[in-house]
Motif scaffolding. Structure first.
Motif, mmCIF file in Angstrom:
data_model
loop_
_atom_site.group_PDB
_atom_site.id
_atom_site.type_symbol
_atom_site.label_atom_id
_atom_site.label_comp_id
_atom_site.label_asym_id
_atom_site.label_seq_id
_atom_site.Cartn_x
_atom_site.Cartn_y
_atom_site.Cartn_z
ATOM 1 N N ARG A 136 0.869 -1.188 0.000
ATOM 2 C CA ARG A 136 0.000 0.000 0.000
ATOM 3 C C ARG A 136 0.898 1.227 0.000
ATOM 4 N NH1 ARG A 136 -2.824 1.053 4.311
ATOM 5 N NH2 ARG A 136 -4.750 1.838 3.414
ATOM 6 N N VAL A 137 0.483 2.225 -0.731
ATOM 7 C CA VAL A 137 1.296 3.425 -0.874
ATOM 8 C C VAL A 137 0.373 4.648 -0.941
ATOM 9 C CG1 VAL A 137 1.355 3.237 -3.391
ATOM 10 C CG2 VAL A 137 3.198 4.452 -2.207
ATOM 11 N N ARG A 138 0.827 5.747 -0.351
ATOM 12 C CA ARG A 138 0.093 7.003 -0.438
ATOM 13 C C ARG A 138 0.812 7.922 -1.420
ATOM 14 N NH1 ARG A 138 -3.556 9.407 2.803
ATOM 15 N NH2 ARG A 138 -3.137 7.914 4.483
ATOM 16 N N ILE A 139 0.063 8.430 -2.383
ATOM 17 C CA ILE A 139 0.592 9.413 -3.323
ATOM 18 C C ILE A 139 -0.275 10.649 -3.191
ATOM 19 C CG2 ILE A 139 1.199 9.943 -5.700
ATOM 20 C CD1 ILE A 139 1.410 7.011 -6.291
ATOM 21 N N GLY A 140 0.311 11.725 -2.674
ATOM 22 C CA GLY A 140 -0.486 12.912 -2.407
ATOM 23 C C GLY A 140 -1.596 12.587 -1.435
ATOM 24 N N GLU A 141 -2.829 12.788 -1.849
ATOM 25 C CA GLU A 141 -3.982 12.553 -0.980
ATOM 26 C C GLU A 141 -4.646 11.202 -1.203
ATOM 27 O OE1 GLU A 141 -7.520 14.877 -3.334
ATOM 28 O OE2 GLU A 141 -5.870 16.123 -2.609
ATOM 29 N N LEU A 142 -4.065 10.361 -2.055
ATOM 30 C CA LEU A 142 -4.679 9.078 -2.377
ATOM 31 C C LEU A 142 -3.867 7.914 -1.841
ATOM 32 C CD1 LEU A 142 -5.846 11.047 -4.689
ATOM 33 C CD2 LEU A 142 -6.349 8.927 -5.882
ATOM 34 N N VAL A 143 -4.582 6.855 -1.427
ATOM 35 C CA VAL A 143 -3.948 5.605 -1.032
ATOM 36 C C VAL A 143 -4.231 4.562 -2.114
ATOM 37 C CG1 VAL A 143 -3.915 3.717 0.665
ATOM 38 C CG2 VAL A 143 -4.093 6.107 1.421
ATOM 39 N N LEU A 144 -3.160 3.862 -2.528
ATOM 40 C CA LEU A 144 -3.260 2.821 -3.542
ATOM 41 C C LEU A 144 -2.888 1.485 -2.931
ATOM 42 C CD1 LEU A 144 -1.324 4.554 -6.487
ATOM 43 C CD2 LEU A 144 -3.695 4.923 -5.779
ATOM 44 N N ARG A 145 -3.505 0.415 -3.441
ATOM 45 C CA ARG A 145 -3.238 -0.949 -2.977
ATOM 46 C C ARG A 145 -2.737 -1.784 -4.145
ATOM 47 N NH1 ARG A 145 -7.957 -1.756 -1.572
ATOM 48 N NH2 ARG A 145 -8.802 -3.158 -3.143
ATOM 49 N N ALA A 146 -1.651 -2.529 -3.931
ATOM 50 C CA ALA A 146 -1.059 -3.312 -5.016
ATOM 51 C C ALA A 146 -1.999 -4.413 -5.482
ATOM 52 C CB ALA A 146 0.272 -3.914 -4.568
ATOM 53 N N GLY A 147 -2.061 -4.603 -6.804
ATOM 54 C CA GLY A 147 -2.889 -5.649 -7.377
ATOM 55 C C GLY A 147 -2.101 -6.823 -7.924
#
Length: 272
Positions: A198-209
């Motif tokens: 999981r990573v935060r870029i700016g104001e968004l959190v992304l989850r690896a697929g």
């Protein structure tokens, strides 16, 4: 770590656009792969069999998509339309999808450019396509006409590592556009994007697929549509998937856990 580049691809398989900032919605990056070219059976046409698609230029305004191709007048279609005819289309393992037909004029233009029967379709209100990988996707996770996931992330260091391998084998280095990423990250080690989770870029959190298994599109020069053996020949020497050795991986797919917001070049990237 920083977000160093953002790319959207308005039409699946056609030339992309670099942008400084982009809104994010439930499907991914706004404007990314919201259009697709299909054959008469509703199956996607891509650069895999039709490398000429790399030569179709795309531009987006607030209201229209414009397509261009050398030697032909450009054509524009609306990004949204009321009462459009619905076509049933598929994207790889996702079938029975309802997309909006963009009309005969666009179909004639594309069929002539590609020398292949083609129609342009658009995502509208009737479209819903879940992310199918149950081990990483929730019920709220949906995707556009992209292959499997809303986002593809590649680090600058991963490309530098590949280019070092290419040059060591006497091959020319390749640009990032061969891999058609959405997000490019600087300031990390090669292939760190595979390990973030999981990573935060700016104001968004992304989850690896999961990793992105690469295909013949990576061997297609995105400016000329010419093909060669690289980078697949070199990637196969050191980037084979441990669980599926027939796959060679480069880049990591991600799902945006934050379904609304904005990404900007220069945003800080942090592992969470």
């Amino acid at each position: 770590m920083r977000l160093s580049a953002i790319h959207i691809y308005p039409v699946k398989g056609c030339r992309g656009l670099a942008v400084d900032a982009v809104a994010v919605d439930a499907l991914g990056l706004a404007g990314d792969r919201r259009f697709m070219i299909v054959d008469p059976e509703g199956k996607p046409l891509t650069q895999r069999p039709l490398p000429r698609m790399a030569l179709i230029e795309t531009q987006l305004s607030e209201s229209a998509l414009t397509l261009g191709f050398a030697g032909r007048p450009p054509i524009s279609v609306p990004r949204r339309a009321e009462g459009a005819r619905l076509l049933t289309v598929e994207v790889w393992s996702s079938s029975g999808l309802l997309a909006e037909d963009c009309g005969d004029e666009a179909a004639v233009w594309l069929s002539g450019v590609l020398d292949h029967p083609a129609r342009l379709v658009r995502i509208g209100e009737a479209f819903r396509r879940p992310v199918l990988k149950a081990s990483v996707a929730g019920q709220e996770d949906v995707v556009s006409f992209a292959d499997e996931f809303p986002l593809l992330v590649i680090s600058e260091a991963s490309l530098a590592d590949l280019n070092a391998h290419l040059e060591g084998r006497g091959a020319a280095p390749l640009p990032m556009d061969r891999f058609r990423p959405n997000l490019v990250v600087s300031g990390c080690a090669a292939f760190d994007e595979d390990r973030w989770g999981r990573v935060r870029i700016g104001e968004l959190v992304l989850r690896a697929g999961g990793p992105c298994a690469r295909c013949v599109v990576t061997t297609t020069d995105q400016l000329t549509a010419e093909r060669g053996p690289e980078p697949l020949r070199t990637l196969a020497t050191y980037r084979r998937d441990a669980q599926k050795p027939s796959d060679v991986n480069f880049g990591q797919n991600y799902i945006q856990e934050t379904k609304a917001g904005t990404l900007r070049v220069g945003d800080e990237v942090t592992v969470v």
